[in-house]
Enzyme design. Structure first.
Site, PDB file in Angstrom:
ATOM      1  N   GLY A 164       0.807  -1.223   0.000  1.00 36.18           N
ATOM      2  CA  GLY A 164       0.000   0.000   0.000  1.00 36.18           C
ATOM      3  C   GLY A 164       0.833   1.263   0.000  1.00 36.18           C
ATOM      4  N   SER A 165       0.571   2.178  -0.890  1.00 38.81           N
ATOM      5  CA  SER A 165       1.433   3.333  -1.033  1.00 38.81           C
ATOM      6  C   SER A 165       0.874   4.276  -2.092  1.00 38.81           C
ATOM      7  CB  SER A 165       2.837   2.866  -1.407  1.00 38.81           C
ATOM      8  OG  SER A 165       2.757   1.752  -2.267  1.00 38.81           O
ATOM      9  N   ARG A 166       1.752   5.120  -2.647  1.00 33.28           N
ATOM     10  CA  ARG A 166       1.297   6.124  -3.605  1.00 33.28           C
ATOM     11  C   ARG A 166       2.358   6.346  -4.677  1.00 33.28           C
ATOM     12  NH1 ARG A 166       0.665  12.110  -1.306  1.00 33.28           N
ATOM     13  NH2 ARG A 166       1.688  13.154  -3.047  1.00 33.28           N
TER      14      ARG A 166
END
EC number: 4.1.1.-
Length: 208
Positions: free
Chosen positions: A171-173
C-alpha cells in the site's frame, strides 16, 4: 506471475507455514500449532495475491501517457497526478512514457499515510525519465504499511512505455508529472491500471 523482489516474503511465509504444519502433525495434543498452520496458509495466500504481477499487453504510443500504477487518483495539481494504491491493487509500477532514465533519487523520510498532504515528507524514490516531450518524474512514496521500495531500473536505462520500473510493498502512492505537451484526461476519484489506463493525450497542435 509473482512480482520481482517479493521472493523473501513469500519464502518466509511458506516456510513458517510448513514448520507449523509439521509441528501440528507431531503434537496432536497442542491445537495451537494446527491453528497457526491455518493462519500461515492464509498469510501465504494473501502474499501470493498481493505480490501478483499479471502480464499486460501495453499499446505503446507517443500520442499518450499511461498510468504508472494501479489505484485511485486522489489528487491532480500543478500537472501532477497522484495515485493511491490500496492493498488489493497490483503494486508493480510501470513507465508512463518511453524514454531514458536520467536520475533515480532515493530520499529517506517518515511513514505517514500516503494519502495525507504531509506524506510529501515520506520515504520516496524518484525517477526522472527524459522523453521526446521533456522530463517526466515518477515518484514512489512509501506509506504507513509500505516501508520498502524496490527498484527494477537503473540510471541511463532506456525504458519503453509500460515497462516495469519498480514496486512498493503493502500500500502506497505514486505521483507522475505531465509535460505541457499533453492534456490530462483523467479526474480525481478515477480508478486506473498501470500500463493500461491513458492519463494524458498529446495536444492537437503537436505532431508525433
Amino acid at each position: 506471475m509473482i512480482a520481482k523482489g517479493s521472493e523473501p516474503w513469500l519464502f518466509t511465509a511458506a516456510s513458517v507455514t510448513a514448520l507449523f504444519a509439521i509441528l501440528s502433525r507431531a503434537t496432536d495434543s497442542l491445537p495451537f500449532f494446527n491453528h497457526a498452520a491455518y493462519m500461515g496458509m492464509a498469510l501465504t495466500f494473501f502474499m501470493v495475491i498481493f505480490f501478483r504481477d499479471p502480464e499486460r499487453k501495453v499499446e505503446v504510443s507517443d500520442a499518450y501517457m499511461i498510468s504508472p500504477a494501479d489505484g485511485t487518483i486522489i489528487d491532480i495539481r500543478d500537472r501532477k497526478i497522484c495515485i493511491f494504491m490500496f492493498l488489493q491493487n497490483v503494486h508493480v509500477n510501470r513507465a508512463p512514457i518511453s524514454g531514458k532514465i536520467r536520475e533515480i533519487t532515493y530520499k529517506k523520510g517518515g511513514y505517514l499515510p500516503a494519502f495525507c498532504k504531509d506524506s510529501e515528507r515520506n520515504e520516496r524514490n524518484e525517477f526522472l525519465i527524459h522523453s521526446k516531450y521533456g522530463d517526466v518524474q515518477v515518484t514512489q512514496i512509501a506509506g504507513t504499511i509500505a516501508r520498502r521500495i524496490v527498484t527494477y531500473s537503473s540510471v541511463n536505462d532506456t525504458v519503453e512505455q509500460g515497462q516495469r520500473i519498480g514496486m512498493i510493498r503493502f500500500g502506497s502512492r505514486v505521483d507522475v508529472t505531465i509535460p505541457h505537451d499533453f492534456d490530462i484526461t483523467v479526474c480525481k476519484g478515477e480508478r486506473v491500471l498501470a500500463g493500461k489506463t491513458v492519463i494524458a493525450t498529446i495536444k492537437n497542435d503537436r505532431n508525433f
